[in-house]
Design a protein around this motif. Structure first.
Motif, PDB file in Angstrom:
ATOM      1  N   LEU A   1     109.548  24.487  62.542  1.00 16.76           N
ATOM      2  CA  LEU A   1     110.563  24.385  63.589  1.00 16.76           C
ATOM      3  C   LEU A   1     111.147  25.754  63.918  1.00 16.76           C
ATOM      4  O   LEU A   1     111.444  26.057  65.093  1.00 16.76           O
ATOM      5  CB  LEU A   1     111.662  23.428  63.137  1.00 16.76           C
ATOM      6  N   ALA A   2     111.323  26.588  62.911  1.00 13.28           N
ATOM      7  CA  ALA A   2     111.801  27.945  63.176  1.00 13.28           C
ATOM      8  C   ALA A   2     110.793  28.731  64.010  1.00 13.28           C
ATOM      9  O   ALA A   2     111.164  29.470  64.938  1.00 13.28           O
ATOM     10  CB  ALA A   2     112.079  28.659  61.852  1.00 13.28           C
ATOM     11  N   ALA A   3     109.507  28.563  63.689  1.00 13.35           N
ATOM     12  CA  ALA A   3     108.481  29.238  64.486  1.00 13.35           C
ATOM     13  C   ALA A   3     108.470  28.720  65.918  1.00 13.35           C
ATOM     14  O   ALA A   3     108.297  29.501  66.879  1.00 13.35           O
ATOM     15  CB  ALA A   3     107.116  29.035  63.839  1.00 13.35           C
ATOM     16  N   PHE A   4     108.660  27.415  66.091  1.00  8.53           N
ATOM     17  CA  PHE A   4     108.726  26.860  67.442  1.00  8.53           C
ATOM     18  C   PHE A   4     109.923  27.425  68.202  1.00  8.53           C
ATOM     19  O   PHE A   4     109.831  27.741  69.406  1.00  8.53           O
ATOM     20  CB  PHE A   4     108.806  25.336  67.360  1.00  8.53           C
ATOM     21  N   SER A   5     111.052  27.568  67.513  1.00  9.09           N
ATOM     22  CA  SER A   5     112.244  28.103  68.170  1.00  9.09           C
ATOM     23  C   SER A   5     112.037  29.558  68.577  1.00  9.09           C
ATOM     24  O   SER A   5     112.441  29.985  69.677  1.00  9.09           O
ATOM     25  CB  SER A   5     113.444  27.990  67.224  1.00  9.09           C
TER      26      SER A   5
ATOM     27  N   PRO B   1     108.746  14.126  67.806  1.00 14.24           N
ATOM     28  CA  PRO B   1     109.421  13.833  69.079  1.00 14.24           C
ATOM     29  C   PRO B   1     110.920  13.615  68.922  1.00 14.24           C
ATOM     30  O   PRO B   1     111.690  13.872  69.851  1.00 14.24           O
ATOM     31  CB  PRO B   1     108.717  12.563  69.575  1.00 14.24           C
ATOM     32  N   ALA B   2     111.355  13.143  67.720  1.00 15.98           N
ATOM     33  CA  ALA B   2     112.797  12.983  67.520  1.00 15.98           C
ATOM     34  C   ALA B   2     113.508  14.332  67.615  1.00 15.98           C
ATOM     35  O   ALA B   2     114.546  14.469  68.286  1.00 15.98           O
ATOM     36  CB  ALA B   2     113.065  12.324  66.171  1.00 15.98           C
ATOM     37  N   LEU B   3     112.949  15.369  66.966  1.00 14.14           N
ATOM     38  CA  LEU B   3     113.549  16.702  67.040  1.00 14.14           C
ATOM     39  C   LEU B   3     113.468  17.278  68.445  1.00 14.14           C
ATOM     40  O   LEU B   3     114.419  17.926  68.921  1.00 14.14           O
ATOM     41  CB  LEU B   3     112.853  17.630  66.043  1.00 14.14           C
ATOM     42  N   LEU B   4     112.361  17.057  69.127  1.00 11.17           N
ATOM     43  CA  LEU B   4     112.228  17.583  70.485  1.00 11.17           C
ATOM     44  C   LEU B   4     113.246  16.950  71.421  1.00 11.17           C
ATOM     45  O   LEU B   4     113.849  17.637  72.265  1.00 11.17           O
ATOM     46  CB  LEU B   4     110.805  17.347  70.990  1.00 11.17           C
ATOM     47  N   TRP B   5     113.452  15.636  71.293  1.00  6.67           N
ATOM     48  CA  TRP B   5     114.401  14.979  72.189  1.00  6.67           C
ATOM     49  C   TRP B   5     115.845  15.297  71.828  1.00  6.67           C
ATOM     50  O   TRP B   5     116.743  15.146  72.665  1.00  6.67           O
ATOM     51  CB  TRP B   5     114.167  13.477  72.204  1.00  6.67           C
ATOM     52  N   VAL B   6     116.089  15.758  70.599  1.00  7.84           N
ATOM     53  CA  VAL B   6     117.422  16.270  70.283  1.00  7.84           C
ATOM     54  C   VAL B   6     117.721  17.501  71.133  1.00  7.84           C
ATOM     55  O   VAL B   6     118.808  17.643  71.729  1.00  7.84           O
ATOM     56  CB  VAL B   6     117.537  16.583  68.783  1.00  7.84           C
ATOM     57  N   GLY B   7     116.749  18.404  71.223  1.00  8.47           N
ATOM     58  CA  GLY B   7     116.923  19.563  72.088  1.00  8.47           C
ATOM     59  C   GLY B   7     117.040  19.176  73.549  1.00  8.47           C
ATOM     60  O   GLY B   7     117.846  19.751  74.301  1.00  8.47           O
ATOM     61  N   GLY B   8     116.236  18.185  73.978  1.00  7.74           N
ATOM     62  CA  GLY B   8     116.346  17.720  75.356  1.00  7.74           C
ATOM     63  C   GLY B   8     117.706  17.130  75.654  1.00  7.74           C
ATOM     64  O   GLY B   8     118.257  17.307  76.761  1.00  7.74           O
ATOM     65  N   SER B   9     118.288  16.423  74.693  1.00  8.01           N
ATOM     66  CA  SER B   9     119.634  15.868  74.893  1.00  8.01           C
ATOM     67  C   SER B   9     120.660  16.981  75.050  1.00  8.01           C
ATOM     68  O   SER B   9     121.600  16.871  75.869  1.00  8.01           O
ATOM     69  CB  SER B   9     120.002  14.979  73.696  1.00  8.01           C
TER      70      SER B   9
ATOM     71  N   TRP C   1     117.962  23.891  67.275  1.00  6.58           N
ATOM     72  CA  TRP C   1     116.707  23.794  66.516  1.00  6.58           C
ATOM     73  C   TRP C   1     116.686  24.763  65.336  1.00  6.58           C
ATOM     74  O   TRP C   1     116.162  24.448  64.269  1.00  6.58           O
ATOM     75  CB  TRP C   1     115.530  24.066  67.453  1.00  6.58           C
ATOM     76  N   MET C   2     117.249  25.955  65.530  1.00  4.38           N
ATOM     77  CA  MET C   2     117.343  26.894  64.419  1.00  4.38           C
ATOM     78  C   MET C   2     118.217  26.335  63.297  1.00  4.38           C
ATOM     79  O   MET C   2     117.901  26.470  62.109  1.00  4.38           O
ATOM     80  CB  MET C   2     117.919  28.220  64.913  1.00  4.38           C
TER      81      MET C   2
ATOM     82  N   ALA D   1     122.778  27.692  80.036  1.00  3.83           N
ATOM     83  CA  ALA D   1     123.471  27.759  78.748  1.00  3.83           C
ATOM     84  C   ALA D   1     122.952  26.702  77.781  1.00  3.83           C
ATOM     85  O   ALA D   1     122.857  26.936  76.569  1.00  3.83           O
ATOM     86  CB  ALA D   1     124.978  27.598  78.969  1.00  3.83           C
ATOM     87  N   ALA D   2     122.605  25.543  78.301  1.00  4.02           N
ATOM     88  CA  ALA D   2     122.111  24.480  77.424  1.00  4.02           C
ATOM     89  C   ALA D   2     120.751  24.823  76.830  1.00  4.02           C
ATOM     90  O   ALA D   2     120.437  24.398  75.706  1.00  4.02           O
ATOM     91  CB  ALA D   2     122.032  23.169  78.204  1.00  4.02           C
ATOM     92  N   GLN D   3     119.918  25.550  77.549  1.00  5.24           N
ATOM     93  CA  GLN D   3     118.638  25.971  76.985  1.00  5.24           C
ATOM     94  C   GLN D   3     118.861  26.860  75.763  1.00  5.24           C
ATOM     95  O   GLN D   3     118.182  26.710  74.741  1.00  5.24           O
ATOM     96  CB  GLN D   3     117.813  26.705  78.043  1.00  5.24           C
ATOM     97  N   ALA D   4     119.813  27.804  75.876  1.00  6.51           N
ATOM     98  CA  ALA D   4     120.137  28.623  74.709  1.00  6.51           C
ATOM     99  C   ALA D   4     120.716  27.764  73.586  1.00  6.51           C
ATOM    100  O   ALA D   4     120.410  27.960  72.400  1.00  6.51           O
ATOM    101  CB  ALA D   4     121.121  29.728  75.108  1.00  6.51           C
ATOM    102  N   GLY D   5     121.541  26.793  73.951  1.00  6.91           N
ATOM    103  CA  GLY D   5     122.091  25.901  72.938  1.00  6.91           C
ATOM    104  C   GLY D   5     121.025  25.082  72.237  1.00  6.91           C
ATOM    105  O   GLY D   5     121.116  24.835  71.027  1.00  6.91           O
ATOM    106  N   ALA D   6     120.006  24.647  72.962  1.00  6.10           N
ATOM    107  CA  ALA D   6     118.921  23.889  72.338  1.00  6.10           C
ATOM    108  C   ALA D   6     118.183  24.738  71.312  1.00  6.10           C
ATOM    109  O   ALA D   6     117.830  24.265  70.220  1.00  6.10           O
ATOM    110  CB  ALA D   6     117.956  23.388  73.409  1.00  6.10           C
TER     111      ALA D   6
END
Length: 653
Positions: free
Chosen positions: A581-585, A518-526, A556-557, A547-552
């Protein structure tokens, strides 16, 4: 020289005589041992053992080299053996020594029969259980009979109000006096307890009559009378070492006070508080935990109700603060001073419950928040100062129970300070983060358990932020507080992971790795919420969201690449975590970005992510090859030392 004068033969005869004498002594020792064994066996169990007769001594024939006339040498031993019931040995040849008699066969000892275990004591005979039950039931029946008698006398007009009150007081004193007399007799303890309990209950009913029914005396006077009765009962209970009598005295007045002073709640609450304080010394030197429940629980429940419904919340809150100080102070004193009674730690939440309810009931939310913060500080202070020896039962461990109550109080403080408005999630995450940092700094297991519990609640509360992260239509509703909440959640789980590893190693590495997800997921959410807020500044929140979705995805990559590099340095978890994490991205690219993104955002997202994946693959392959080459070649050889040896060279052959 004659044969008789040959020195060799004389020497042989002397040796034969010595050998015969030695054998005779050995047989004598054996016979004596046999007699001793038979005597010991007979004395050990004369009823069970068979008498063993002493073996017959066998005379030893001296060795001779000259012809010996055949004589009945073994006649006497044979007769003795025949008398013992054994066959006669064959006649001995001349010049031979008779072998030692065979010892009597030892019979196995017969152990005495094991005595049967005493029968278990029936439950109705243990500690006078039946007598105590009969005493309690008898006291109740007696009170009912007295009530029926008074009711009948009142119906027939015999007793007026004054006669009823006076007769009740006289009856109470008579019952207590009879209890004192019965106590002096042998085996009169149970009966004395029953009489005394009935007397105190009658006295309480009399106080109820003069205070509430007839209203002859003010409520304060009635409370004083009830308190004096309770103190008298406690003193008598300590003199008799009877917890039952103390419970009757304290619980009776605690149950009586609310019915008497229902309309005067503050006075009744103050009386119960004084009663709880005055009866605490009764536990010194005693292990009367039921009495502790009787003096604390009714007072706590009454003050809690008073704080919730009374109009003068300030005075109710003051009584709640005093009650919390009483319970926490006596509990801490019992944990620190061995001579004082060790209080039940389970009563710590009861002690702070009225204060918590009062803080939620006051009109000003900041006043309520201050009360809750004061409560948290008191609980943390008690937890820090409590000193428990090894093996203290859980019900007496103030540290864990006080910290648990402090965690609940911190949750209520967040709700009170936020007042259910938009900043409540931020305050909640901040409180959880404080607990997590404290657990990591102090390395305290109970603090970590509180932090994990609050983090679980924060995870449930964070579900309200998911629409802002996933739905483009909610971009207009995004605010700074939402961004702070997501950053706080990421930091919370990032702190909890190493805290669990250091404090609770039994849960590692499963739980710390699960907390990093969840820490990594909320980094993307931030990142998504940050981009949305930037879009709001330029009047294009939807564009900022896209644009932020692409940035997230790119973030993660990048984190996945960092994990792969760390994995090559020896971390066994970093490589599979980076690949996951790469597979998730990649999955987000194909399932989310491809559907919801458009234009330049989609192009940049795929190009940057693809380049990162290529770079990760090439870099990982090169680093892996370098690692393998270094492991295969080994360390580089050093310079050759051609200096002369320190000593002279030994000559070679």
């Amino acid at each position: 020289m004659s044969m008789s004068e040959d020195p060799v033969l004389e020497r042989v005869r002397a040796i034969e005589d010595d050998f015969a004498e030695a054998m005779s002594r050995m047989y004598g020792v054996g016979n004596e041992l046999a007699r001793l064994r038979a005597r010991l066996a007979t004395e050990a169990s004369p009823e069970q053992w068979t008498p063993v007769e002493a073996p017959v001594e066998t005379p030893v024939e001296p060795l001779a080299t000259t012809p010996v006339v055949e004589t009945p040498v073994a006649a006497k031993p044979a007769a003795a053996v025949a008398a013992a019931g054994q066959p006669s040995p064959p006649p001995l040849a001349p010049g031979f020594v008779a072998p030692p008699p065979a010892p009597a066969a030892a019979q196995p000892p017969v152990l005495p029969p094991t005595a049967p275990l005493p029968p278990a004591e029936p439950w109705w005979q243990r500690d006078g259980l039946v007598a105590k039950v009969l005493a309690v039931v008898g006291a109740g029946i007696t009170l009912i009979g007295v009530a029926f008698l008074l009711a009948l006398a009142i119906q027939m007009g015999f007793f007026g109000p004054l006669a009823r009150v006076v007769s009740g007081a006289l009856l109470a004193m008579a019952l207590v006096g009879a209890a004192v007399l019965v106590r002096r007799r042998p085996s009169g303890t149970v009966g004395a307890l029953g009489l005394a309990a009935t007397g105190f209950a009658t006295a309480y009913l009399d106080v109820l009559a003069v205070t509430h029914i007839y209203a002859w005396v003010p409520l304060a006077v009635g409370m004083v009378l009830a308190g004096l009765i309770a103190l008298g009962g406690v003193l008598l209970a300590r003199a008799w070492d009877s917890q039952l009598l103390a419970i009757v005295a304290v619980l009776g007045v605690a149950l009586l006070a609310p019915f008497v002073g229902m309309e005067h709640g503050l006075l009744t609450g103050a009386f119960l508080l004084v009663l709880a304080m005055a009866t605490w010394p009764a536990q010194i030197g005693r292990d009367w935990w039921i009495l502790e429940l009787a003096r604390v629980v009714p007072t706590g429940l009454f003050l809690t109700t008073l704080a919730a419904v009374h109009e003068r919340t300030g005075l109710a809150a003051l009584l709640a603060v005093l009650f919390a100080l009483l319970v926490l102070g006596t509990s801490l004193a019992g944990a620190r001073v061995p001579r004082l009674p060790q209080q039940l730690g389970l009563l710590v939440p009861v002690g702070v419950l009225p204060l918590g309810v009062a803080s939620m009931a006051v009109d000003d939310r900041w006043s309520g928040t201050v009360l809750l913060v004061v409560t948290i500080c008191m609980l943390v202070l008690v937890a820090g100062l409590a000193d428990h020896p090894q093996g203290t039962p859980l019900q007496h461990r103030l540290t864990e129970l006080a910290l648990g109550a402090a965690g609940v109080a911190s949750l209520f403080a967040v709700l009170r300070a936020g007042d259910g408005q938009g900043w409540t999630p931020v305050l909640g995450v901040g409180a959880c983060l404080l607990w997590a940092v404290a657990a990591l700094a102090l390395r305290h297991s109970a603090t970590l358990v509180v932090a994990l519990s609050l983090a679980a609640l924060a995870t449930l509360g964070s579900l309200t932020l998911l629409p802002l992260v996933l739905l483009r239509g909610s971009s207009d509703d995004t605010a700074v507080r939402h961004l702070l909440a997501t950053i706080g959640l990421a930091a919370l789980f990032a702190v909890l992971a190493p805290a669990v590893t250091r404090i609770l190693p039994d849960l590692a590495p499963t739980l710390p790795r699960a907390l990093l997800v969840p820490a990594l997921l909320w980094v993307g959410g931030s990142v998504v919420l940050l981009g949305t807020l930037v879009g709001q500044l330029v009047d294009d929140p939807r564009g900022g969201f896209t644009a932020a979705q692409a940035g997230a995805t790119v973030v993660w990559m990048a984190i996945a690449a960092t994990l792969l590099v760390r994995g090559l340095r020896g971390s066994t978890f970093a490589v599979p975590a980076g690949l996951a994490l790469a597979a998730f991205s990649v999955g987000k690219l194909l399932l989310f970005d491809l559907s919801f993104l458009g234009g330049i955002a989609r192009v940049l997202s795929f190009i940057v992510a693809g380049l990162l994946l290529l770079g990760m693959g090439v870099g990982y392959a090169q680093a892996l090859e370098r690692t393998r080459r270094a492991a295969t070649d080994g360390p580089a050889p050093g310079p050759v030392d051609n200096s002369a040896p320190p000593g002279p060279i030994s000559p070679s052959v």
